[in-house]
Enzyme design. Structure first.
Site, PDB file in Angstrom:
ATOM      1  CG  HIS A 358      -1.923  -1.063   1.265  1.00  0.00           C
ATOM      2  ND1 HIS A 358      -2.424  -1.600   2.434  1.00  0.00           N
ATOM      3  CD2 HIS A 358      -2.560  -1.718   0.258  1.00  0.00           C
ATOM      4  CE1 HIS A 358      -3.329  -2.517   2.144  1.00  0.00           C
ATOM      5  NE2 HIS A 358      -3.422  -2.610   0.830  1.00  0.00           N
ATOM      6  CG  ASN A 548       5.731  -0.033   7.642  1.00  0.00           C
ATOM      7  OD1 ASN A 548       6.688   0.221   6.922  1.00  0.00           O
ATOM      8  ND2 ASN A 548       5.332   0.780   8.603  1.00  0.00           N
ATOM      9  CG  HIS A 549       0.057  -2.385   5.092  1.00  0.00           C
ATOM     10  ND1 HIS A 549      -1.005  -1.528   4.908  1.00  0.00           N
ATOM     11  CD2 HIS A 549       0.373  -2.314   6.411  1.00  0.00           C
ATOM     12  CE1 HIS A 549      -1.318  -0.957   6.064  1.00  0.00           C
ATOM     13  NE2 HIS A 549      -0.494  -1.423   6.993  1.00  0.00           N
ATOM     14  CD  GLN A 550       6.672  -3.879   3.705  1.00  0.00           C
ATOM     15  OE1 GLN A 550       6.034  -4.392   4.609  1.00  0.00           O
ATOM     16  NE2 GLN A 550       7.517  -2.879   3.921  1.00  0.00           N
TER      17      GLN A 550
END
Length: 608
Positions: A358, A548-550
């Protein structure tokens, strides 16, 4: 006496790293040193009798080896160890959970602390320009509990259409309806019947979910402003009938404290003798013999290399950035990459080539009518120590979030593609603890600073990660390729237009005198009119909000099959965010936990 350490029935051990090295608030400040000491002396916070300890010695072989103790790995290890016939080893590169990280208002305090954060950055490009040539900051947990210790704790399952997308991408059996039982297995919702409905939630899971104990006046002023602006205020963003709107989010917390998956799922050796946890164990590769995973190699905290074997399976749950790194050093990845670094090829698979995240923009505002004073003081601390109540039990205005549609969204799918966050007014730092202490005496006349974020939830840009060395202790290179697809810039600009509308509400103007922070906007305002199209693109590239939504780096259908087994390698599964083929439209931890529950169930079914 309130400040004296309590008798807890077990020795009070200083758990994890101190807040001393926090870039947010240095523990060298006397008040913070005292605060941390008091927190570590509270039995309900430190929980010395319930905490998991690292094993001194390991056996040569276990039935299952789980790598990584984060949002997925702690669940996998915890669920497998429920079967007394399974002998389970959990390896974690980091150390013990810091006691201070359990305070919700300190949720940013351990970012960039290299003892608990991998402190990764992307390769520099035409975004995150406010960070110079360092690239975008990507905090990732290197600690018991992983990134569930560093995130904002919001609970959101995403939308049904998200999982329809997964199925279209090859994740057969992963539809919304098929996933629901596993969402329910994780969630222990404490507000069913008051805030949310049992139709969309579960109260039986081990991870407590509810709103934070404290909201504060600013939270409700913000909601009033959002309502005045014309946006819906909803009770539950997990209700499929209210997919868009703003709300006070439910979060992973209980008794005024953060709950990580490790805290919820892992039991001490006295309760779960078949579960062994080894901290400070940096796994460097999976050992593959005759196309079968037979064990792992890891470097311990003393720098020694160790090998431990698995009789049944190795499970990688090291996260979307570290799991592919381990696979590559194990000879599992693109042939051309492996051969470049003289790594014997075990399986030629597109590991690391579907990196998604994101991404959006951060806008800074000044509230001139609100004094620039600390929220954290002696009174706030006393309230927390006595009853675990007050501002320290929440993330302030960050607990407000919203989901809306961009101009490119298909509203018929009930899949909002923009999310909004707000940041500021935290009870996270104080030099003296005195009431009314200013944050920055040089800037007192400017008022309080807050930020707002607009984030694209379905970005079309995809990146990749790759090796930069044959040494497994050298971190990989990250190329997210943000905004390489033009639609992502359109969506981010739509998000900025929403933020402009919100900032112009009468309530925020009358109560706070809200205005753009010139220190954060001047660089773009010098060349373009505020809120113009050029100004917005400048802001998006300057103040990129790289979430931090890898995920996606070992996706179902590309690297693993729908049972999460790595193609071509027996006895090896990946169970974490890296297997997710596309983004959920919301905060991802609930979806990651669902993946972990399903993965653990697959393993149990295989070996029952």
């Amino acid at each position: 006496m309130i400040l004296a350490p309590e008798e807890c029935g077990c020795p009070l051990i200083e758990e994890g790293v101190s807040i001393e090295n926090s870039p947010i608030c240095s523990g060298t400040l006397l008040f913070m040193v005292l605060l941390e000491g008091y927190i570590r002396g509270r039995c309900k916070i430190a929980t010395p009798c319930a905490n998991v300890r690292s094993a001194e010695q390991l056996d040569a072989r276990y039935d299952f080896i789980v790598v990584g103790s984060g949002p997925a790995g702690a669940i996998v290890a915890g669920r497998l160890s429920e079967d007394k016939n399974f002998n389970v080893l959990l390896l974690e590169a980091g150390g013990q959970e810091p006691t201070g990280a359990r305070i919700p208002s300190f949720y940013r305090a351990f970012w960039s602390n290299k003892e608990v954060d991998w402190d990764y950055r992307t390769e520099p490009d035409n975004y995150c320009l406010d960070q110079g040539d360092k690239g975008c900051l990507w905090p990732r947990g290197k600690v018991l509990g992983g990134s569930s210790l560093l995130n904002g704790m919001m609970y959101h399952r995403g939308h049904a259409a998200d999982y329809d997308d997964w199925v279209k991408l090859g994740a057969e059996g992963w539809s919304w309806e098929e996933n629901l039982p596993y969402f329910d297995m994780t969630e222990g919702n404490k507000e069913i019947g008051t805030i949310v409905s049992e139709k969309h939630h579960s109260s039986s899971g081990p991870l407590p979910v509810q709103r934070f104990r404290y909201q504060g006046p600013a939270v409700y002023k913000l909601l009033d402003a959002l309502n005045e602006t014309g946006f819906s205020i909803i009770a539950d963003m997990n209700d499929p009938e209210t997919p868009d709107g703003f709300t006070i989010a439910q979060a992973f917390n209980d008794n005024g404290q953060r709950y990580t998956t490790a805290r919820a799922y892992l039991k001490p050796k006295s309760e779960r003798p078949n579960l062994t946890v080894k901290l400070g164990a940096h796994v460097t590769r999976v050992i593959v013999t005759d196309d079968t995973a037979t064990g792992v190699e890891f470097i311990d905290s003393d720098g020694n290399s160790n090998i431990v074997y698995a009789s049944r399976e190795v499970i990688l749950s090291a996260g979307a950035l570290n799991t592919p790194h381990i696979l590559l050093h194990s000879g599992i990845g693109p042939r051309e990459t492996l051969e470049k670094y003289n790594i014997p090829v075990k399986a030629d698979l597109p590991v690391g080539l579907n990196l998604q995240n994101h991404v959006g923009v951060t806008v800074s505002f000044i509230l001139p009518k609100l004094n620039d004073t600390r929220v954290l003081d002696w009174s706030t601390l006393a309230t927390y120590l006595l009853n675990q109540e007050g501002p320290m039990t929440s993330t302030s205005i960050t607990q407000v979030t919203g989901l809306l549609y961009s101009s490119l969204a298909d509203k018929r799918k009930k899949q909002p593609d923009l999310q909004f966050f707000f940041n500021g007014m935290y009870a996270e730092c104080s030099k003296t603890g005195f009431v009314g202490e200013t944050i920055d005496s040089d800037c007192q006349e400017r008022g309080t600073n807050i930020t707002a974020n607009a984030v694209a939830l379905l970005p079309k840009s995809k990146g990749y990660l790759t090796l930069q060395s044959s040494d497994p202790l050298v971190s990989p290179l990250f190329y997210p390729n943000f905004f390489s697809h033009p639609d992502d810039m359109i969506v981010a600009k739509d998000g900025l237009r929403y933020l402009k509308k919100i900032s112009e509400s009468k309530i925020l103007e009358s109560e706070y005198g809200i205005e753009l922070d010139p220190e954060a906007t001047d660089e773009c305002s010098e060349t373009s009119e505020d809120w113009s199209d050029d100004w917005m693109e400048c802001m998006i590239r300057l103040h990129t909000d790289a979430q931090n939504h890898q995920l996606g780096t070992t996706a179902i259908g590309l690297v693993v099959d729908p049972q999460l087994k790595v193609y071509g390698i027996e006895g090896l599964r990946v169970i974490d965010a890296s297997v997710m083929p596309s983004q959920p439209t919301g905060n991802p931890q609930a979806a990651i936990m669902m993946v972990a529950e399903r993965g653990a169930a697959f393993i149990k079914d295989t070996h029952s």
